[in-house]
Design an enzyme around this catalytic site. Structure first.
Site, PDB file in Angstrom:
ATOM      1  N   GLN A 191       0.932  -1.193  -0.083  1.00  0.00           N
ATOM      2  CA  GLN A 191      -0.088  -0.073  -0.120  1.00  0.00           C
ATOM      3  C   GLN A 191       0.831   1.336  -0.029  1.00  0.00           C
ATOM      4  O   GLN A 191       0.246   2.521  -0.196  1.00  0.00           O
ATOM      5  CB  GLN A 191      -1.035   0.081   1.210  1.00  0.00           C
ATOM      6  N   PHE A 222      -6.333  -4.390   3.135  1.00  0.00           N
ATOM      7  CA  PHE A 222      -6.894  -4.162   4.272  1.00  0.00           C
ATOM      8  C   PHE A 222      -6.142  -3.668   5.445  1.00  0.00           C
ATOM      9  O   PHE A 222      -6.628  -3.681   6.513  1.00  0.00           O
ATOM     10  CB  PHE A 222      -7.513  -5.586   4.655  1.00  0.00           C
ATOM     11  N   GLU A 226       0.232  -1.854   4.612  1.00  0.00           N
ATOM     12  CA  GLU A 226       0.502  -0.363   4.707  1.00  0.00           C
ATOM     13  C   GLU A 226       1.835  -0.394   5.255  1.00  0.00           C
ATOM     14  O   GLU A 226       2.576   0.302   4.660  1.00  0.00           O
ATOM     15  CB  GLU A 226      -0.459   0.295   5.698  1.00  0.00           C
ATOM     16  N   ARG A 304      -5.848   6.987  16.805  1.00  0.00           N
ATOM     17  CA  ARG A 304      -7.107   6.856  16.247  1.00  0.00           C
ATOM     18  C   ARG A 304      -8.174   6.091  17.198  1.00  0.00           C
ATOM     19  O   ARG A 304      -9.426   6.574  17.287  1.00  0.00           O
ATOM     20  CB  ARG A 304      -7.130   6.038  14.983  1.00  0.00           C
ATOM     21  N   ARG A 336      -8.271  -2.074   8.441  1.00  0.00           N
ATOM     22  CA  ARG A 336      -9.336  -1.526   8.248  1.00  0.00           C
ATOM     23  C   ARG A 336     -10.030  -1.050   9.580  1.00  0.00           C
ATOM     24  O   ARG A 336     -10.451  -1.715  10.238  1.00  0.00           O
ATOM     25  CB  ARG A 336     -10.163  -2.561   7.452  1.00  0.00           C
ATOM     26  N   PHE A 338      -8.417   0.824  11.615  1.00  0.00           N
ATOM     27  CA  PHE A 338      -7.155   1.213  12.369  1.00  0.00           C
ATOM     28  C   PHE A 338      -7.329   1.899  13.855  1.00  0.00           C
ATOM     29  O   PHE A 338      -7.253   2.856  14.373  1.00  0.00           O
ATOM     30  CB  PHE A 338      -6.570   2.508  11.475  1.00  0.00           C
ATOM     31  N   THR A 434      -4.315  10.834  10.871  1.00  0.00           N
ATOM     32  CA  THR A 434      -4.231  11.369  12.005  1.00  0.00           C
ATOM     33  C   THR A 434      -3.023  12.156  12.090  1.00  0.00           C
ATOM     34  O   THR A 434      -2.853  13.286  12.811  1.00  0.00           O
ATOM     35  CB  THR A 434      -4.380  10.696  13.167  1.00  0.00           C
ATOM     36  N   ALA A 503      -5.887   4.956   5.409  1.00  0.00           N
ATOM     37  CA  ALA A 503      -6.847   6.033   6.192  1.00  0.00           C
ATOM     38  C   ALA A 503      -8.298   6.293   5.295  1.00  0.00           C
ATOM     39  O   ALA A 503      -8.781   7.381   5.439  1.00  0.00           O
ATOM     40  CB  ALA A 503      -6.200   7.306   6.484  1.00  0.00           C
ATOM     41  N   GLU A 706     -13.123   2.478   5.176  1.00  0.00           N
ATOM     42  CA  GLU A 706     -13.206   1.989   6.505  1.00  0.00           C
ATOM     43  C   GLU A 706     -14.411   2.242   7.420  1.00  0.00           C
ATOM     44  O   GLU A 706     -14.987   1.364   7.964  1.00  0.00           O
ATOM     45  CB  GLU A 706     -12.017   2.605   7.362  1.00  0.00           C
TER      46      GLU A 706
END
Ligand code: LUZ
Ligand code: MOS
Length: 752
Positions: A191, A222, A226, A304, A336, A338, A434, A503, A706
């Protein structure tokens, strides 16, 4: 418009990393990993491995020319373990052979001597010992003690939720090839192409410009790709660096499940205060996040969680503290939602417990605390819409929830061994990374001299349809047919310094950058058209491939205009750069405006429980969802459906488990169950909430990846609702997943 990849996927023509034709001489790499959850490495002996035929090389920490470090946020994770291992599955070395099976077989002959150390898998125990991955954080608003004083009922409880395996269909993998002058090209199922590029540069001790990362698409991610796609790409790059040969590293499914991190398990304590009008006055929380053996993305995920402590409710007094606990499981990572689903499960549990105590329906408490415009989130941002209340009331009207409730009641009166359960689940999810600096993107647009268009962005296609959306954006900007637009692979040499596609913001950020690039070219084309048609540029409109002056077609069309512009040496390429405005956050006060906007919605879940077996059918999920002005309702509804099913799986049957040795119990697909077509809801109905859609969403179409995941939380409470119908003495428990085994115990165990 459907997903442009649909045909390729169903015919098997879509290309993933493992489908890229191999160059001759390609070598295959397999990681050697720790079989101990926490131990000193006393000795590693590869001599028996070398005896196998076809072994080319074995690489470990000492072969790393740069830094043995892959930690993304905190540098606490080696690529290869050196003196100690901290989880089962931690890579120690890489075996490279002429083919995959030779390398994999040879792995069995690695001899490692360990000295075992204490193993901790429980985050609360880790916290007691002071094993934190980084300092805790506390978000405060108002004064909770004053809030509790104003409450008529104060209840304490605990809620736990477990991890979750990403189970992308395409496992982690990479293919790295040597280019001339010591450059390396990496095809990676990631990702975050830039993160792969940057980390490879650090590990190899070379500049980023020597590494090119290319991504065509992923077979799902998902969040699992990342941060955690990086190690496998960097290992392949390291092998290329040493051997000057192409190297492929694709994890087998069992390796992928054992070696890669999962959703963070959380254990949480809550205290909630409610007044006699059912208003939540005060909410106190302590989250113990099970971060695993290294920080990975845990700081951002913990943040988060703190942001989503109150879900879609307004609570005037909040204090939420979170600890990221270092344990001996694989480093937990993005998945997903997070960290938000974990927070939202806790507040829903608190409300359910309060409702049980007060003898009211859970939905009564939910409804009278929903956010409205002007309410303050505990992190200082002001709620700017009534979409929360609106989605709630629209759901009740559109699906006639009162009638559904009545029919559930009458079903339960008429049936003894089958019971139905029902639950309403509102959601509120903040859109933006964030970490404010990550909210930027770039796009590259070429208009070719024949009028066709090539676009590149930093967005990674992973099945969600972002490529389709990017093509829609370009086609709409130029007002040309979508067949004129081609989307290129995501490549770090064309679009640099990208944030991962994560995100839920891939379409927003990259789409906005793309709009900016398209617009620059459009301005130049219009001015060329005005010159050619001898008129004022303000009068020129390009619509449906025609050039109009005050709505009247001219002799010019798109193709001809581009040709004229090219011959007149007009610049037909552009890079667009977008940085989200308005967002900011001050970590010293834990206040600010971190989110560009919020996504809202409400879901109604109905389930049927077999009270003999403890098994359940998720019958229906009815949703009113805030899409903004969806630019592609087919894709967006698909995202809702996929997210809901994954959310339900997390809450119900997906069970990982670790034994006392820290070994993952569900390490293959015969042990780890995910919802299949039989388990999935018989029907998911999604109605769009009628709203304007924010300007800061791409073409007013809100982020979708998400937010709908958290509708799945409703299944947990619907099942408990049915258990209670059968066993009125059942006391609510908050320990997800609510597997059929736990349900069965709940049906027949009357202990309080
Ligand atoms: N990744 C990230 C995310 O780095 N920051 C975030 O805020 C985020 N949120 C959701 C999913 N991935
Ligand atoms: Mo994600 S959990 O948006 O990588």
């Amino acid at each position: 418009m459907k997903n442009i990849d649909s045909r390729g996927h169903v015919t098997g023509r879509s290309v993933y990393v493992d489908d890229i034709p191999e160059l001759s001489g390609t070598l295959h790499a397999v990681p050697v990993f720790s079989s101990r959850a926490h131990a000193k490495i006393l000795n590693v002996n590869f001599s028996k491995v070398w005896e196998a035929e076809g072994i080319v090389d074995i690489l470990s920490a000492t072969d790393i020319p740069g830094e043995n470090q892959i930690g993304g946020i905190i540098p606490d994770e080696p690529l290869f373990a050196e003196d100690e291992v901290h989880f089962i599955g931690q890579p120690i070395a890489l075996i490279i052979a002429h083919d995959h099976f030779t390398a994999r077989e040879a792995r069995k002959f690695v001899e490692i001597e360990y000295e075992d150390l204490e193993i901790i898998t429980d985050p609360r125990i880790a916290k007691e010992r002071g094993y934190l991955l980084f300092p805790s954080r506390t978000f405060v608003n108002g004064n909770i003690e004053k809030g509790f004083a104003k409450s008529d009922t104060v209840i304490e409880g605990r809620a736990d939720s477990a991890g979750q395996e990403h189970l992308y269909i395409e496992t982690q993998g990479s293919y790295a090839i040597p280019l001339e002058n010591n450059n390396i090209k990496i095809y990676s199922s990631t990702q975050g192409p830039t993160l792969v590029q940057k980390t490879a540069a650090v590990v190899l001790g070379i500049p980023m410009h020597n590494i090119e990362v290319d991504v065509t698409r992923l077979g799902g991610a998902f969040g699992g790709k990342e941060d955690q796609a990086t190690a496998w790409a960097v290992m392949a790059a390291l092998a290329v660096y040493k051997l000057k040969k192409p190297v492929k590293l694709i994890l087998d499914r069992d390796d992928d499940m054992l070696l890669t991190g999962k959703r963070h398990p959380y254990s949480s304590d809550f205290r909630i205060g409610i007044d006699k009008n059912l208003k939540i006055k005060s909410f106190e929380l302590t989250y113990y996040q099970n971060g695993g053996a290294a920080a990975d993305l845990s700081p951002a995920i913990m943040e988060r969680t703190l942001f989503h402590a109150t879900n879609s409710y307004f609570i005037p007094n909040v204090k939420a503290t979170a600890y990221s606990c270092r344990t001996n499981i694989t480093p937990s990572t993005a998945f997903r939602g997070f960290g938000a689903p974990q927070a939202m499960f806790v507040i829903e549990s608190a409300i359910a417990l309060a409702a049980e105590k007060l003898g009211v329906d859970k939905s009564e408490i939910q409804e009278c605390n929903l956010l409205k415009s002007g309410d303050l989130f505990h992190y200082g941002q002001v709620c700017d819409s009534d979409n929360s209340k609106k989605s709630w009331s629209d759901l009740h009207e559109h699906f006639d929830v009162d009638t559904i409730k009545k029919s559930v009641n009458s079903y339960n009166k008429q049936n003894t061994f089958h019971k139905k359960g029902i639950s309403v689940m509102p959601i509120c999810f903040g859109i933006s990374f964030t970490k404010t600096p990550m909210n930027q993107a770039r796009a590259l647009v070429h208009v070719y001299q024949d009028g066709s268009i090539g676009i590149s962005t930093g967005a990674v296609e992973m099945g969600q349809g972002v490529n389709t959306k990017m093509m829609q954006v370009a086609a709409r900007m130029f007002s040309v047919d979508i067949s004129r637009v081609k989307i290129e692979s995501t490549n770090t040499t064309r679009v640099a310094n990208t944030s991962p596609t994560a995100a839920s913001s891939g379409a927003d950020l990259n789409g906005k950058a793309l709009q900016i690039a398209c617009n620059e070219i459009l301005i130049r084309l219009k001015s060329k058209a005005a010159e050619f048609l001898e008129t004022n540029v303000d009068e020129i409109i390009i619509r449906d491939e025609k050039v109009l002056i005050e709505k009247i077609p001219t002799e010019l069309n798109w193709k001809k205009l581009v040709e004229i512009a090219f011959l007149d040496r007009v610049k037909l390429s552009e890079v667009g750069h977008y940085a989200t405005p308005i967002i900011h956050f001050d970590k010293t006060t834990e206040k600010g405006h971190p989110f560009t906007y919020h996504v809202y919605g409400t879901a109604l879940t109905t389930i049927k429980l077999d009270c003999i077996k403890g098994t359940y059918d998720i019958e229906r999920v009815r949703i009113v969802h805030d899409f903004g002005k969806s630019m592609n309702l087919t894709l967006d509804k698909g995202q809702v459906e996929g997210a809901v099913v994954r959310g339900i799986g997390w809450m119900t049957i997906e069970e990982l488990g670790y034994d006392e040795k820290g070994r993952l119990l569900a390490d293959n697909l015969s042990k780890y169950k995910v919802p299949d077509v039989y388990m999935a809801p018989k029907k998911i109905e999604t109605e769009p909430l009628e709203t304007e859609g924010p300007e800061l969403a791409i073409m007013k179409s809100k982020a979708i990846g998400e937010p709908p995941f958290m509708y799945g939380i409703g299944a947990y409470f619907a099942i408990q609702d049915a258990i209670k119908e059968f066993n009125p003495d059942y006391k609510l428990k908050f320990d997800a997943p609510l597997t059929p085994e736990k349900v069965l115990l709940g049906l027949y165990n009357n202990s309080k």
